[in-house]
Design a protein around this motif. Structure first.
Motif, PDB file in Angstrom:
ATOM      1  N   CYS A 111      37.083  33.085  46.315  1.00  0.00           N
ATOM      2  CA  CYS A 111      36.339  34.230  45.769  1.00  0.00           C
ATOM      3  C   CYS A 111      36.143  33.987  44.276  1.00  0.00           C
ATOM      4  O   CYS A 111      36.916  33.267  43.648  1.00  0.00           O
ATOM      5  CB  CYS A 111      37.111  35.525  45.984  1.00  0.00           C
ATOM      6  N   VAL A 112      35.118  34.595  43.706  1.00  0.00           N
ATOM      7  CA  VAL A 112      34.766  34.356  42.310  1.00  0.00           C
ATOM      8  C   VAL A 112      34.697  35.679  41.550  1.00  0.00           C
ATOM      9  O   VAL A 112      34.198  36.685  42.081  1.00  0.00           O
ATOM     10  CB  VAL A 112      33.404  33.635  42.188  1.00  0.00           C
ATOM     11  N   ALA A 113      35.193  35.679  40.311  1.00  0.00           N
ATOM     12  CA  ALA A 113      35.085  36.847  39.434  1.00  0.00           C
ATOM     13  C   ALA A 113      34.866  36.362  38.007  1.00  0.00           C
ATOM     14  O   ALA A 113      35.074  35.184  37.694  1.00  0.00           O
ATOM     15  CB  ALA A 113      36.338  37.713  39.517  1.00  0.00           C
ATOM     16  N   ILE A 114      34.426  37.270  37.150  1.00  0.00           N
ATOM     17  CA  ILE A 114      34.222  36.967  35.732  1.00  0.00           C
ATOM     18  C   ILE A 114      35.033  37.949  34.904  1.00  0.00           C
ATOM     19  O   ILE A 114      35.048  39.153  35.183  1.00  0.00           O
ATOM     20  CB  ILE A 114      32.734  37.042  35.357  1.00  0.00           C
ATOM     21  N   ALA A 115      35.731  37.421  33.896  1.00  0.00           N
ATOM     22  CA  ALA A 115      36.498  38.254  32.964  1.00  0.00           C
ATOM     23  C   ALA A 115      36.180  37.761  31.558  1.00  0.00           C
ATOM     24  O   ALA A 115      36.632  36.686  31.155  1.00  0.00           O
ATOM     25  CB  ALA A 115      37.985  38.166  33.251  1.00  0.00           C
ATOM     26  N   THR A 116      35.424  38.527  30.822  1.00  0.00           N
ATOM     27  CA  THR A 116      35.008  38.122  29.482  1.00  0.00           C
ATOM     28  C   THR A 116      35.587  39.026  28.412  1.00  0.00           C
ATOM     29  O   THR A 116      35.730  40.244  28.620  1.00  0.00           O
ATOM     30  CB  THR A 116      33.474  38.117  29.363  1.00  0.00           C
ATOM     31  N   GLY A 117      35.900  38.438  27.269  1.00  0.00           N
ATOM     32  CA  GLY A 117      36.348  39.229  26.129  1.00  0.00           C
ATOM     33  C   GLY A 117      35.194  39.883  25.409  1.00  0.00           C
ATOM     34  O   GLY A 117      35.394  40.650  24.467  1.00  0.00           O
ATOM     35  N   GLY A 118      33.959  39.605  25.834  1.00  0.00           N
ATOM     36  CA  GLY A 118      32.779  40.221  25.237  1.00  0.00           C
ATOM     37  C   GLY A 118      32.467  41.554  25.881  1.00  0.00           C
ATOM     38  O   GLY A 118      33.003  41.903  26.943  1.00  0.00           O
ATOM     39  N   TRP A 119      31.592  42.321  25.247  1.00  0.00           N
ATOM     40  CA  TRP A 119      31.120  43.559  25.858  1.00  0.00           C
ATOM     41  C   TRP A 119      30.184  43.247  27.006  1.00  0.00           C
ATOM     42  O   TRP A 119      29.515  42.203  27.028  1.00  0.00           O
ATOM     43  CB  TRP A 119      30.427  44.425  24.818  1.00  0.00           C
ATOM     44  N   GLN A 133      23.128  33.366  37.600  1.00  0.00           N
ATOM     45  CA  GLN A 133      23.016  34.532  38.462  1.00  0.00           C
ATOM     46  C   GLN A 133      24.407  35.038  38.840  1.00  0.00           C
ATOM     47  O   GLN A 133      25.194  34.324  39.462  1.00  0.00           O
ATOM     48  CB  GLN A 133      22.233  34.178  39.728  1.00  0.00           C
ATOM     49  N   ILE A 134      24.722  36.277  38.463  1.00  0.00           N
ATOM     50  CA  ILE A 134      26.070  36.808  38.726  1.00  0.00           C
ATOM     51  C   ILE A 134      26.039  38.177  39.397  1.00  0.00           C
ATOM     52  O   ILE A 134      27.052  38.880  39.425  1.00  0.00           O
ATOM     53  CB  ILE A 134      26.864  36.921  37.413  1.00  0.00           C
ATOM     54  N   ALA A 135      24.884  38.561  39.960  1.00  0.00           N
ATOM     55  CA  ALA A 135      24.717  39.920  40.488  1.00  0.00           C
ATOM     56  C   ALA A 135      25.773  40.296  41.512  1.00  0.00           C
ATOM     57  O   ALA A 135      26.219  41.447  41.570  1.00  0.00           O
ATOM     58  CB  ALA A 135      23.319  40.058  41.095  1.00  0.00           C
ATOM     59  N   GLU A 136      26.219  39.342  42.320  1.00  0.00           N
ATOM     60  CA  GLU A 136      27.168  39.644  43.388  1.00  0.00           C
ATOM     61  C   GLU A 136      28.621  39.380  42.992  1.00  0.00           C
ATOM     62  O   GLU A 136      29.533  39.533  43.813  1.00  0.00           O
ATOM     63  CB  GLU A 136      26.825  38.798  44.622  1.00  0.00           C
ATOM     64  N   ILE A 137      28.836  38.977  41.749  1.00  0.00           N
ATOM     65  CA  ILE A 137      30.182  38.571  41.323  1.00  0.00           C
ATOM     66  C   ILE A 137      30.894  39.722  40.603  1.00  0.00           C
ATOM     67  O   ILE A 137      30.335  40.311  39.675  1.00  0.00           O
ATOM     68  CB  ILE A 137      30.104  37.349  40.389  1.00  0.00           C
ATOM     69  N   PRO A 138      32.110  40.069  40.993  1.00  0.00           N
ATOM     70  CA  PRO A 138      32.887  41.092  40.267  1.00  0.00           C
ATOM     71  C   PRO A 138      33.010  40.729  38.795  1.00  0.00           C
ATOM     72  O   PRO A 138      33.263  39.575  38.453  1.00  0.00           O
ATOM     73  CB  PRO A 138      34.248  41.064  40.970  1.00  0.00           C
ATOM     74  N   PHE A 139      32.876  41.729  37.923  1.00  0.00           N
ATOM     75  CA  PHE A 139      32.708  41.480  36.489  1.00  0.00           C
ATOM     76  C   PHE A 139      33.562  42.453  35.694  1.00  0.00           C
ATOM     77  O   PHE A 139      33.479  43.672  35.881  1.00  0.00           O
ATOM     78  CB  PHE A 139      31.221  41.659  36.147  1.00  0.00           C
ATOM     79  N   ALA A 140      34.380  41.927  34.783  1.00  0.00           N
ATOM     80  CA  ALA A 140      35.176  42.766  33.877  1.00  0.00           C
ATOM     81  C   ALA A 140      34.942  42.312  32.452  1.00  0.00           C
ATOM     82  O   ALA A 140      34.754  41.118  32.189  1.00  0.00           O
ATOM     83  CB  ALA A 140      36.652  42.673  34.225  1.00  0.00           C
TER      84      ALA A 140
END
Length: 346
Positions: A111-119, A133-140
């Protein structure tokens, strides 16, 4: 199921410099704040929300209001959009990242997710401009929390909800900053570094240049280890037999400790030339990763024959200070390179 979490700037997108430039300009334009310390690793929280709060406290003696944060974010995003119009090359992907994300989303085990220190808004602008393209990827993001640890934990929680998984058997965080190594260590999750060899000096043990070799990255995903964060990792080469003997008695002594009074160590940037000078053609060697903060004996920085400063351990090395050991033999030509399992920056 397994989960891999990606940072953005410097990890998925080559936008670190333009992000920093627009962030500083937005502070100046909106609030007249100049002279910012850009050693981001020195901030309590290396996130847009954490850095902004600390700058406001240091420069203005207070935290920013919600209205000021809205203004700042709006200006920041506008500057990023203008920068893209002026020079689209400032918003490129890290080579192979787009293909990697596509392949991982098709992998039944990951599974894939994104965690960025940016806004969130600014981060998504950079991803969009880099054609990721990250539309389907969980994002924090920094809109979810102020600390990197909380952002990553939010990404894990969102991933559990999206993928309907109660718990992940393995979590790997992929990033390019010192703060990413620290976050992984604090959360006790595996780490892969991207493009920054200096991460070895703070405890990372596996680093790749980019994502162009999909097979290499997939292999490292399975073997990536939890980093033992230290701001001062040092390295030592020894015979495998000597190290095995040391583990039995709880401490390690090199021959140089008796002959010269100390154990020779090196930094990452020095280790290959040391190996090629003193260990040429030798095969049965190991490379010790040492957390200098855990070393009980005195460590001195001293100049060697070649005019560089090297760390020397004046006493036996307690083996609990060694957090990683890897094979380190000479190649077919008798010379050394950084092992592929540690770095793949060729």
């Amino acid at each position: 199921m397994y989960l891999v979490i990606f940072d953005i700037d410097g990890t998925l997108t080559n936008t670190y410099k333009i992000d920093e430039n627009c962030f500083l300009r937005a502070l100046a334009l909106e609030f007249g704040i100049f002279g910012i310390n850009t050693n981001w690793a020195g901030y309590k929280h290396t996130t847009d929300s954490g850095i902004t709060q600390q700058i406001f406290i240091e420069k203005l003696g207070r935290v920013p209001s919600d209205e000021e944060l809205v203004r700042f974010k709006r200006c920041f995003v506008s500057l990023l959009q203008e920068a893209f119009i002026d020079n689209q090359n400032l918003f490129s992907e890290i080579p192979g990242s787009g293909n990697l994300l596509s392949e991982l989303q098709l992998d039944p085990d990951w599974c894939v997710a994104i965690a960025t220190g940016g806004w969130s808004e600014s981060a998504k602008v950079k991803l969009q401009k880099a054609n990721l393209q990250i539309a389907e990827i969980p994002f924090a993001s920094a809109d979810d929390a102020i600390s990197r640890e909380d952002i990553v934990n939010t990404a894990i929680l969102k991933a559990k909800n999206v993928y309907q998984v109660e718990t992940f058997d393995r979590v790997v965080f992929v990033g390019d900053g010192i703060w990413d190594v620290k976050t992984s260590a604090n959360l006790n999750i595996a780490f892969i570094g991207i493009g920054n060899l200096e991460l070895i000096n703070v405890g990372a043990t596996q680093i790749i240049k980019d994502f162009t070799n999909l097979e290499v990255f997939q292999a490292i995903l399975k073997t990536a280890k939890i980093p033992r964060f230290s701001m001062n990792t040092i390295l030592h080469i020894t015979q495998r037999q000597q190290w095995e003997a040391a583990k039995l008695i709880g401490s390690y002594r090199a021959d140089s400790l008796d002959n010269e009074g100390f154990i020779h160590c090196s930094r990452l940037t020095q280790i290959v030339k040391v190996a090629n000078r003193f260990f040429k053609h030798q095969k049965d060697l190991v490379l010790l990763f040492i957390d200098s903060e855990k070393v009980q004996a005195e460590i001195r920085e001293e100049e060697a024959e070649i005019g560089e400063l090297f760390p020397h351990i004046y006493g036996e090395l307690n083996i609990d200070a060694v957090y990683q050991v890897i094979d380190f033999g000479a190649g077919e030509d008798g010379f050394f390179e950084l092992p592929q399992e540690v770095v793949d920056l060729e």
